[in-house]
Design a protein around this motif. Structure first.
Motif, PDB file in Angstrom:
ATOM      1  N   GLY A   2       0.788  -1.223   0.000  1.00  0.00           N
ATOM      2  CA  GLY A   2       0.000   0.000   0.000  1.00  0.00           C
ATOM      3  C   GLY A   2       0.818   1.269   0.000  1.00  0.00           C
ATOM      4  N   THR A   3       2.099   1.194   0.356  1.00  0.00           N
ATOM      5  CA  THR A   3       2.940   2.385   0.331  1.00  0.00           C
ATOM      6  C   THR A   3       3.528   2.554  -1.067  1.00  0.00           C
ATOM      7  OG1 THR A   3       4.972   1.221   0.937  1.00  0.00           O
ATOM      8  CG2 THR A   3       3.568   1.974   2.741  1.00  0.00           C
ATOM      9  N   ARG A   4       4.014   3.763  -1.349  1.00  0.00           N
ATOM     10  CA  ARG A   4       4.642   3.992  -2.649  1.00  0.00           C
ATOM     11  C   ARG A   4       5.863   3.098  -2.820  1.00  0.00           C
ATOM     12  NH1 ARG A   4       3.779   8.624  -5.638  1.00  0.00           N
ATOM     13  NH2 ARG A   4       6.000   8.782  -6.088  1.00  0.00           N
ATOM     14  N   LEU A   5       6.652   2.935  -1.747  1.00  0.00           N
ATOM     15  CA  LEU A   5       7.823   2.069  -1.827  1.00  0.00           C
ATOM     16  C   LEU A   5       7.391   0.629  -2.088  1.00  0.00           C
ATOM     17  CD1 LEU A   5      10.875   1.834  -1.602  1.00  0.00           C
ATOM     18  CD2 LEU A   5      10.607   1.490   0.867  1.00  0.00           C
ATOM     19  N   GLY A   6       6.310   0.211  -1.438  1.00  0.00           N
ATOM     20  CA  GLY A   6       5.800  -1.134  -1.660  1.00  0.00           C
ATOM     21  C   GLY A   6       5.307  -1.327  -3.074  1.00  0.00           C
ATOM     22  N   ARG A   7       4.651  -0.324  -3.618  1.00  0.00           N
ATOM     23  CA  ARG A   7       4.170  -0.411  -4.996  1.00  0.00           C
ATOM     24  C   ARG A   7       5.342  -0.572  -5.963  1.00  0.00           C
ATOM     25  NH1 ARG A   7       0.593   4.817  -5.266  1.00  0.00           N
ATOM     26  NH2 ARG A   7       0.678   4.400  -7.515  1.00  0.00           N
ATOM     27  N   GLU A  34       8.171   7.893  -9.529  1.00  0.00           N
ATOM     28  CA  GLU A  34       9.162   8.926  -9.280  1.00  0.00           C
ATOM     29  C   GLU A  34       8.553  10.022  -8.423  1.00  0.00           C
ATOM     30  OE1 GLU A  34      10.613  10.362 -12.980  1.00  0.00           O
ATOM     31  OE2 GLU A  34      11.546   8.455 -13.559  1.00  0.00           O
ATOM     32  N   ASP A  35       9.377  10.624  -7.581  1.00  0.00           N
ATOM     33  CA  ASP A  35       8.903  11.734  -6.774  1.00  0.00           C
ATOM     34  C   ASP A  35       8.548  12.904  -7.678  1.00  0.00           C
ATOM     35  OD1 ASP A  35       9.130  10.645  -4.178  1.00  0.00           O
ATOM     36  OD2 ASP A  35      11.281  11.020  -4.160  1.00  0.00           O
ATOM     37  N   ASN A  36       7.498  13.599  -7.309  1.00  0.00           N
ATOM     38  CA  ASN A  36       7.128  14.818  -8.024  1.00  0.00           C
ATOM     39  C   ASN A  36       8.033  15.940  -7.539  1.00  0.00           C
ATOM     40  OD1 ASN A  36       5.944  17.182  -8.975  1.00  0.00           O
ATOM     41  ND2 ASN A  36       3.868  16.407  -8.742  1.00  0.00           N
ATOM     42  N   PRO A  37       8.846  16.526  -8.409  1.00  0.00           N
ATOM     43  CA  PRO A  37       9.772  17.573  -7.957  1.00  0.00           C
ATOM     44  C   PRO A  37       9.065  18.791  -7.388  1.00  0.00           C
ATOM     45  CG  PRO A  37       9.697  17.468 -10.362  1.00  0.00           C
ATOM     46  CD  PRO A  37       8.963  16.268  -9.856  1.00  0.00           C
ATOM     47  N   LEU A  84       6.248  18.644  -1.723  1.00  0.00           N
ATOM     48  CA  LEU A  84       7.059  18.999  -0.556  1.00  0.00           C
ATOM     49  C   LEU A  84       7.626  17.786   0.171  1.00  0.00           C
ATOM     50  CD1 LEU A  84       4.982  21.915   1.019  1.00  0.00           C
ATOM     51  CD2 LEU A  84       7.134  22.071  -0.244  1.00  0.00           C
ATOM     52  N   TRP A  85       7.036  16.606  -0.045  1.00  0.00           N
ATOM     53  CA  TRP A  85       7.490  15.413   0.644  1.00  0.00           C
ATOM     54  C   TRP A  85       8.077  14.411  -0.332  1.00  0.00           C
ATOM     55  CZ3 TRP A  85       3.328  18.096   2.572  1.00  0.00           C
ATOM     56  CH2 TRP A  85       3.316  18.366   3.965  1.00  0.00           C
ATOM     57  N   LYS A  86       9.037  13.617   0.128  1.00  0.00           N
ATOM     58  CA  LYS A  86       9.626  12.547  -0.653  1.00  0.00           C
ATOM     59  C   LYS A  86       9.272  11.219   0.002  1.00  0.00           C
ATOM     60  CE  LYS A  86      11.471  15.795  -3.088  1.00  0.00           C
ATOM     61  NZ  LYS A  86      10.783  16.200  -4.335  1.00  0.00           N
ATOM     62  N   CYS A  87       8.873  10.245  -0.814  1.00  0.00           N
ATOM     63  CA  CYS A  87       8.363   8.991  -0.263  1.00  0.00           C
ATOM     64  C   CYS A  87       9.419   8.242   0.542  1.00  0.00           C
ATOM     65  CB  CYS A  87       7.799   8.111  -1.380  1.00  0.00           C
ATOM     66  SG  CYS A  87       8.951   7.688  -2.696  1.00  0.00           S
ATOM     67  N   MET A 138       0.377  25.129  -0.057  1.00  0.00           N
ATOM     68  CA  MET A 138       1.818  24.857   0.008  1.00  0.00           C
ATOM     69  C   MET A 138       2.493  25.725   1.062  1.00  0.00           C
ATOM     70  SD  MET A 138       2.346  22.369  -2.075  1.00  0.00           S
ATOM     71  CE  MET A 138       3.942  22.240  -2.891  1.00  0.00           C
ATOM     72  N   THR A 139       2.041  26.974   1.188  1.00  0.00           N
ATOM     73  CA  THR A 139       2.622  27.861   2.199  1.00  0.00           C
ATOM     74  C   THR A 139       2.340  27.316   3.593  1.00  0.00           C
ATOM     75  OG1 THR A 139       2.312  29.754   0.742  1.00  0.00           O
ATOM     76  CG2 THR A 139       2.685  30.217   3.078  1.00  0.00           C
ATOM     77  N   ARG A 140       1.133  26.819   3.800  1.00  0.00           N
ATOM     78  CA  ARG A 140       0.799  26.235   5.102  1.00  0.00           C
ATOM     79  C   ARG A 140       1.591  24.957   5.352  1.00  0.00           C
ATOM     80  NH1 ARG A 140      -4.428  26.893   3.198  1.00  0.00           N
ATOM     81  NH2 ARG A 140      -4.837  24.637   3.276  1.00  0.00           N
ATOM     82  N   ALA A 141       1.835  24.201   4.283  1.00  0.00           N
ATOM     83  CA  ALA A 141       2.463  22.888   4.433  1.00  0.00           C
ATOM     84  C   ALA A 141       3.979  22.960   4.605  1.00  0.00           C
ATOM     85  CB  ALA A 141       2.129  22.016   3.225  1.00  0.00           C
ATOM     86  N   GLU A 142       4.612  24.023   4.123  1.00  0.00           N
ATOM     87  CA  GLU A 142       6.078  24.095   4.138  1.00  0.00           C
ATOM     88  C   GLU A 142       6.695  23.910   5.524  1.00  0.00           C
ATOM     89  OE1 GLU A 142       6.856  27.724   2.119  1.00  0.00           O
ATOM     90  OE2 GLU A 142       6.809  26.818   0.119  1.00  0.00           O
ATOM     91  N   PRO A 143       6.176  24.571   6.582  1.00  0.00           N
ATOM     92  CA  PRO A 143       6.790  24.351   7.906  1.00  0.00           C
ATOM     93  C   PRO A 143       6.668  22.912   8.392  1.00  0.00           C
ATOM     94  CG  PRO A 143       5.445  26.336   7.900  1.00  0.00           C
ATOM     95  CD  PRO A 143       5.125  25.605   6.634  1.00  0.00           C
ATOM     96  N   ILE A 144       5.584  22.231   8.013  1.00  0.00           N
ATOM     97  CA  ILE A 144       5.407  20.845   8.439  1.00  0.00           C
ATOM     98  C   ILE A 144       6.323  19.928   7.638  1.00  0.00           C
ATOM     99  CG2 ILE A 144       3.728  19.022   8.854  1.00  0.00           C
ATOM    100  CD1 ILE A 144       3.374  21.717  10.432  1.00  0.00           C
ATOM    101  N   SER A 145       6.468  20.197   6.347  1.00  0.00           N
ATOM    102  CA  SER A 145       7.430  19.458   5.539  1.00  0.00           C
ATOM    103  C   SER A 145       8.836  19.601   6.126  1.00  0.00           C
ATOM    104  CB  SER A 145       7.398  19.975   4.102  1.00  0.00           C
ATOM    105  OG  SER A 145       8.453  19.433   3.338  1.00  0.00           O
TER     106      SER A 145
END
Length: 236
Positions: A20-25, A34-37, A40-43, A155-162
């Motif tokens: 179920g995870t991207r790595l598992g897939r 492939e990660d979307n450049p 904000l997150w990398k699998c 994305m602005t809200r998510a950046e500090p959490i990333s």
């Protein structure tokens, strides 16, 4: 030479951990991902930080990103549970996101609040204003509730959490395939979906792990403090 078969117990454990995870897939299903450049997150980072058991929690919140509509083709209502651990790290505990009426998603959120012993429910009110709190109160009039308002982009809200993930301070407790795909694929320039699960988790971690959510007032204060500090240094 005969190849020794993989023990079924070992294979089951590996499948259970990564299915179920991207790595598992990639590894189990031979999908090339492939990660979307622009995301904000990398699998791989999420996978490295994943844990199976969380420590004792200092605080737990249920976060809601409500959909504007509840028909079959509408966006999901993001509902996630986050905790602040005894180690001051953040832990994603549950992803309960769903499509449903306000009464249905409110019931799910309130049930999670009681089941997990959460401290409060928080919800973005851009799409529902007072309706969001009203429907929560219809389920449980005594539940602690906090309304949050999105004054800036996702994305602005998510950046500090990333950034907290990059510092190794946020972890998934178990696997959350759909949420993690949103985290690793959402790019506002090209996305054709609303990352409701991601939004909910960002609100939850923002509540637990940042003193102020990113916004114009906070940025003005930060710039003022930086300017005053620079002036003080010049006058020394």
């Amino acid at each position: 030479m005969r190849t020794r078969p993989i023990a079924s117990a070992f294979l089951s454990a590996i499948v259970k951990k990564y299915e179920g995870t991207r790595l598992g897939r990639q590894e189990l299903n031979a999908e090339i991902l492939e990660d979307n450049p622009g995301a904000l997150w990398k699998c791989n980072l999420i996978e490295e930080l994943r844990v199976s058991v969380a420590p004792a929690m200092k605080r737990i919140v249920i976060a809601i990103d409500p959909a504007a509509r509840s028909n079959q083709d509408s966006d999901e209502t993001g509902i996630t549970a986050q905790g602040l651990g005894s180690d001051s790290h953040g832990y994603l505990l549950e992803d309960l996101s769903m499509r449903g009426t306000p009464q249905e998603w409110a019931r799910v959120a309130v049930d999670a609040y009681h089941l997990l012993g959460a401290d409060r429910i928080i919800a973005e009110t851009n799409n529902g204003d007072e309706m969001v709190e009203t429907v929560i109160r219809m389920i449980d009039k005594n539940v602690p509730f906090k309304a949050v308002y999105a004054s800036r982009g996702k994305m602005t809200r998510a950046e500090p959490i990333s950034a907290l993930y990059e510092q190794g301070r946020c972890h998934q407790v178990g696997t959350f395939p759909v949420l993690e795909d949103q985290m690793c694929e959402y790019d506002p320039r090209t996305a054709k979906f609303s990352p409701d699960r991601m939004d909910a988790s960002v609100w939850g971690f923002t509540e637990l792990m940042t003193e102020e959510p990113p916004g114009a007032a906070w940025m003005d204060y930060f710039e003022q403090q930086t300017s005053e500090a620079a002036k003080a240094k010049l006058n020394q």
